[in-house]
Motif scaffolding. Structure first.
Motif, short mmCIF file in Angstrom:
data_model
loop_
_atom_site.label_atom_id
_atom_site.label_comp_id
_atom_site.label_asym_id
_atom_site.label_seq_id
_atom_site.Cartn_x
_atom_site.Cartn_y
_atom_site.Cartn_z
N LYS A 1 104.36 3.98 0.52
CA LYS A 1 104.72 2.66 0.33
C LYS A 1 103.66 2.28 1.65
CE LYS A 1 108.26 2.34 4.67
NZ LYS A 1 109.90 1.72 4.45
N TRP A 2 103.28 0.44 1.60
CA TRP A 2 102.36 -0.47 1.48
C TRP A 2 103.16 -1.27 2.62
CZ3 TRP A 2 98.94 -4.46 -0.03
CH2 TRP A 2 98.30 -5.08 0.88
N VAL A 3 103.85 -1.37 3.86
CA VAL A 3 104.55 -3.11 4.65
C VAL A 3 103.53 -4.26 4.15
CG1 VAL A 3 105.41 -3.71 6.39
CG2 VAL A 3 105.43 -1.11 5.33
N GLY B 1 95.37 4.18 7.82
CA GLY B 1 94.18 3.60 7.04
C GLY B 1 94.65 3.23 5.04
N GLY B 2 96.28 4.12 5.28
CA GLY B 2 95.70 4.13 3.58
C GLY B 2 97.18 5.05 3.15
N ILE B 3 97.39 4.93 2.18
CA ILE B 3 98.50 6.17 1.83
C ILE B 3 97.98 7.39 0.82
CG2 ILE B 3 100.20 6.27 -0.24
CD1 ILE B 3 100.71 3.36 0.17
N SER B 4 97.98 8.40 1.49
CA SER B 4 97.97 10.22 0.89
C SER B 4 97.81 10.29 -0.91
CB SER B 4 98.01 11.18 1.53
OG SER B 4 97.69 12.58 0.84
N ILE B 5 96.72 10.06 -1.34
CA ILE B 5 97.18 10.72 -2.31
C ILE B 5 96.78 11.71 -3.44
CG2 ILE B 5 97.39 8.56 -3.75
CD1 ILE B 5 94.24 8.59 -4.91
N GLY B 6 96.19 12.82 -2.71
CA GLY B 6 95.78 14.35 -2.55
C GLY B 6 94.86 14.89 -1.75
N SER C 1 95.19 -0.92 8.70
CA SER C 1 95.98 -1.54 9.71
C SER C 1 97.15 -0.24 9.40
CB SER C 1 96.67 -2.65 10.14
OG SER C 1 97.39 -2.88 8.85
N ALA C 2 98.19 0.15 10.55
CA ALA C 2 99.19 0.58 10.19
C ALA C 2 99.76 0.25 9.64
CB ALA C 2 99.19 1.43 11.94
#
Length: 170
Positions: A135-137, A80-85, A59-60
């Motif tokens: 961040k992930w809420v 659906g996620g946190i960018s890492i690259g 989810s957002a």
């Protein structure tokens, strides 16, 4: 953690690891810890950016800010996620290290560093880098991490040999 004798335990304990299979890459479920370090080595079959998805939640509830090759920062709220690259060309390896504050009482905060061989092989082509904060809420602690394609979240482009290792500490 320098208060231990040489025979003491290391601060970072390996919690989980995984290798890409059929294009997907996951850590599997692990015991949640307050601090996490995630190391990924990725090779993609197509152009793909890498993102971390926590506890199978798509989810957002994620947001990130990144800087490519030490340029100005940009905000990127993925569903659906946190960018890492950064996006990788086909068969161009990349490595990312992500640190996560995983306290159940707070939003989960991340910082990632990425280096990719996007420009090509040989000493005439420098690697490219990206630094990301995110961040992930959620009030849930992270206990599973999927590596997904930040360009199309549901895509699973990871070639065999791509890996994830998750380390934790309290």
């Amino acid at each position: 953690d320098n208060d231990e004798a040489d025979s003491g335990s290391n601060f970072w304990q390996e919690l989980a690891s995984g290798t890409a299979s059929g294009g997907s890459l996951t850590s599997g479920t692990f015991t949640a810890k307050k601090y996490l370090m995630v190391v990924t080595t990725l090779n993609a079959s197509t152009n793909a950016g890498s993102a971390l998805q926590f506890n199978d939640i798509s989810s957002a509830t994620y947001n990130s800010r990144y800087s490519e090759d030490y340029g100005s920062g940009q905000t990127w709220a993925l569903t659906g996620g946190i960018s890492i690259g950064r996006a990788m060309s086909s068969n161009s390896p990349a490595v990312q290290i992500t640190y996560i504050y995983n306290n159940a009482d707070y939003e989960k905060l991340t910082v990632s560093n990425d280096v990719a061989n996007k420009a090509g092989t040989g000493s005439g082509n420098s690697p490219q880098g990206q630094r990301t904060v995110g961040k992930w809420v959620s009030s849930s602690q992270i206990n599973k991490i999927n590596v997904v394609d930040s360009q199309g979240i549901s895509n699973t482009p990871w070639l065999d040999g791509s890996t994830i290792k998750v380390y934790g500490a309290n």
